[in-house]
Write a protein that holds these residues in place. Structure first.
Motif, short mmCIF file in Angstrom:
data_model
loop_
_atom_site.label_atom_id
_atom_site.label_comp_id
_atom_site.label_asym_id
_atom_site.label_seq_id
_atom_site.Cartn_x
_atom_site.Cartn_y
_atom_site.Cartn_z
N ALA A 350 -3.06 -4.92 -12.43
CA ALA A 350 -4.01 -4.32 -11.52
C ALA A 350 -4.24 -5.30 -10.37
N PRO A 351 -4.15 -4.84 -9.13
CA PRO A 351 -4.26 -5.78 -8.01
C PRO A 351 -5.63 -6.43 -7.96
N SER A 352 -5.66 -7.68 -7.57
CA SER A 352 -6.92 -8.40 -7.41
C SER A 352 -6.79 -9.37 -6.25
N ARG A 387 0.71 -13.39 7.27
CA ARG A 387 1.93 -13.34 6.47
C ARG A 387 1.57 -13.46 4.99
N VAL A 388 2.50 -13.03 4.14
CA VAL A 388 2.36 -13.15 2.69
C VAL A 388 3.42 -14.13 2.21
N VAL A 389 3.01 -15.11 1.42
CA VAL A 389 3.94 -16.09 0.88
C VAL A 389 3.81 -16.11 -0.63
N GLY A 390 4.87 -16.59 -1.30
CA GLY A 390 4.85 -16.68 -2.75
C GLY A 390 5.80 -15.68 -3.37
N ALA A 391 5.91 -15.75 -4.71
CA ALA A 391 6.81 -14.88 -5.45
C ALA A 391 6.10 -14.39 -6.70
N GLY A 392 6.75 -13.45 -7.39
CA GLY A 392 6.14 -12.90 -8.60
C GLY A 392 4.91 -12.09 -8.25
N VAL A 393 3.91 -12.11 -9.12
CA VAL A 393 2.70 -11.34 -8.87
C VAL A 393 1.62 -12.18 -8.20
N ARG A 394 1.81 -13.50 -8.17
CA ARG A 394 0.81 -14.38 -7.56
C ARG A 394 1.29 -14.77 -6.16
N ARG A 395 0.58 -14.29 -5.17
CA ARG A 395 0.97 -14.52 -3.78
C ARG A 395 -0.24 -14.98 -2.99
N THR A 396 0.01 -15.45 -1.78
CA THR A 396 -1.07 -15.89 -0.90
C THR A 396 -0.93 -15.19 0.44
N ARG A 430 -9.48 -19.91 13.63
CA ARG A 430 -9.34 -20.58 12.34
C ARG A 430 -8.34 -19.82 11.47
N THR A 431 -7.65 -20.58 10.59
CA THR A 431 -6.71 -20.00 9.63
C THR A 431 -7.37 -19.90 8.26
N TYR A 432 -7.10 -18.80 7.57
CA TYR A 432 -7.69 -18.56 6.25
C TYR A 432 -6.58 -18.22 5.25
N ARG A 433 -6.89 -18.44 3.99
CA ARG A 433 -5.98 -18.07 2.92
C ARG A 433 -6.75 -17.33 1.84
N VAL A 434 -6.05 -16.40 1.21
CA VAL A 434 -6.64 -15.66 0.10
C VAL A 434 -5.55 -15.42 -0.93
N ARG A 435 -5.84 -15.72 -2.18
CA ARG A 435 -4.86 -15.52 -3.26
C ARG A 435 -4.89 -14.07 -3.72
#
Length: 461
Positions: A350-352, A387-396, A430-435
């Motif tokens: 389930a997406p989170s 942009r979206v970075v990462g692999a599998g189900v865990r991305r940023t 400003r730059t932000y990140r969200v997992r």
């Protein structure tokens, strides 16, 4: 033997790198999973933790033909239908339609490949874990099978040794047993599984688990006084399933629990099942299959409590296993009217969305053009980069705001409910990140608003 189809694009399947298969015995779906089931862990606890497939079918009666189908895609022949009372070569064994070896017998020629041959050729690991295989005082402890031409003395349980060769499909292929050293290293007693599960590196990519004649439900009561049947199945699963699902390898894994066949009175089939070596896959019962058994799938990529109405069988399981590892389809697993387990089963997670956090200090200079106070803004007016970075189900998700704005995120998976993050007011420049936790293909809709004006971006995980 050739396959019917080349390896498909497995992009719709999740990135599973460790597949566990547990095979149980001789129960119909309504008995195993019905309200009166004497196995509450199997019938109620596990379906609530994974996906329940009520319309899963065996491909024949009795046992051995079903096990052969799961790893090799070979259909029943009169000898495997009879559970191979003697260990004899399949003859004449020449190639037939749909990648089938033609003839009767139980030990397939070296030209007939299995999924584990495919895995090895690709540099992937596998093991078959057989309960009680190492318990005999006179027989080998690994890769145990009768001598060619000899009777199978494991057809009935013995005190202290309830291993059944016919529930160990690997020893029925010359492509496996002819390499004795390799077979000894890979077809091993179940006792070794616990140690292998301690790390992802020591856990094989493909693990096939066969309980003994008591714990798989075949015998009831058992020779050692245990109840057998579904009661002993429940005890076995309650012992081993938590060890598998809590192991490091299960983070990118899946566990499939199937029954080899239904009660012998049920010879129904699904999925366009065919057979080249016998007109009656139902064996002693007239019919085309092995009956409806149901199945379970547990995985981080499956939403707990999932139930699918789709129909699958043992060839579907083989096809799914091959698709997960990017392998060609063997035998009947390559049938054009057969499907792999799809996103009706692998529908998670389930997406989170985690908290939105700054990824650096506010920039001193951040030029921003004048903004309209209403309507749709042009690209880059508020969101200068995303942009979206990462692999599998865990991305940023990483994004930079050119102006202060109220940011809202919506994750829309291909199946299941969307996940919405309430708007948050963020500073500009400003730059932000969200997992994110989302399967590949999930649509990410990001909106940035200033007053009544909005800029919207859409990305794919």
């Amino acid at each position: 033997m050739g396959s019917l189809a080349a390896a498909p694009d497995a992009g719709a399947l999740p990135p599973i790198h460790h597949l566990f298969v547990i095979v149980l015995e001789n129960e119909s779906a309504d008995t195993s999973f019905g309200p009166a089931s004497p196995a509450p862990y199997l019938a109620r606890t596990l379906p609530a933790r994974g996906a329940f497939i009520p319309n899963y079918y065996a491909i024949g009666h009795a046992s051995l033909d079903d096990y052969i189908a799961m790893i090799g895609g070979q259909g029943p022949n009169p000898y495997t239908q009879a559970d191979a009372p003697a260990y004899v070569d399949l003859l004449p064994g020449g190639p037939g339609p749909d990648g089938q070896a033609m003839g009767a017998g139980s030990v397939y020629p070296a030209s007939v490949q299995t999924i584990v041959n495919q895995l090895q050729a690709k540099g992937l690991s596998w093991r078959g874990y057989m309960e009680d295989m190492g318990n005999s005082t006179t027989e080998p402890k690994t890769c145990r099978h009768p001598a060619l031409g000899a009777p199978d003395t494991t057809q009935t349980a013995r005190a202290g040794d309830q291993y059944a060769a016919r529930h160990n499909p690997f020893v029925y292929f010359h492509s496996i047993i002819d390499n004795q050293v390799d077979c000894d290293a890979r077809v091993v007693p179940l006792d070794l599984l616990g140690a292998d599960l301690r790390s992802a590196a020591t856990t094989p990519n493909y693990a096939f688990i066969s309980p003994n004649l008591c714990h798989d439900g075949h015998d009831s009561p058992c020779i050692d006084g245990q109840p057998g049947g579904l009661a002993s199945i429940d005890q076995f699963l309650a012992q081993w399933v938590p060890q598998i699902t809590s192991s490091p390898a299960f983070a990118d894994g899946a566990l499939v629990i199937v029954f080899d066949e239904a009660a012998t009175s049920d010879a129904t089939a699904c999925c366009g099942e065919r057979s080249a070596n016998t007109p009656n896959a139902g064996g002693t019962t007239n019919g085309s299959g092995g009956g409806r058994t149901a199945a379970l799938v547990l995985s981080p990529y499956t939403i707990p409590g999932t139930r699918t109405s789709s129909k699958y069988n043992h060839y579907s399981l083989l096809r799914t296993s091959e698709d997960l590892f990017g392998l060609p389809h063997l035998g009947y697993a390559g049938a054009s009217d057969l499907s792999s387990l799809g996103d009706d089963v692998f529908n998670g997670p389930a997406p989170s969305v985690g908290p939105i956090v700054p990824a650096g200090p506010t920039r001193r200079s951040c030029p921003s053009p004048p903004l309209a106070r209403r309507g749709r803004l042009r690209r880059g007016a508020l969101i200068s980069r995303v942009r979206v970075v990462g692999a599998g189900v865990r991305r940023t998700l990483s994004f930079t705001l050119a102006h202060r704005a109220r940011v809202t995120l919506i994750l829309r998976p291909r199946r299941g409910r969307a996940h919405r993050v309430r708007g948050r007011d963020l500073a500009g420049c400003r730059t932000y990140r969200v997992r994110l936790r989302a399967r590949r293909g999930t649509r990410i809709v990001m909106s940035a608003s200033f007053g009544r004006a909005t800029e919207r971006r859409t990305l794919r995980a």
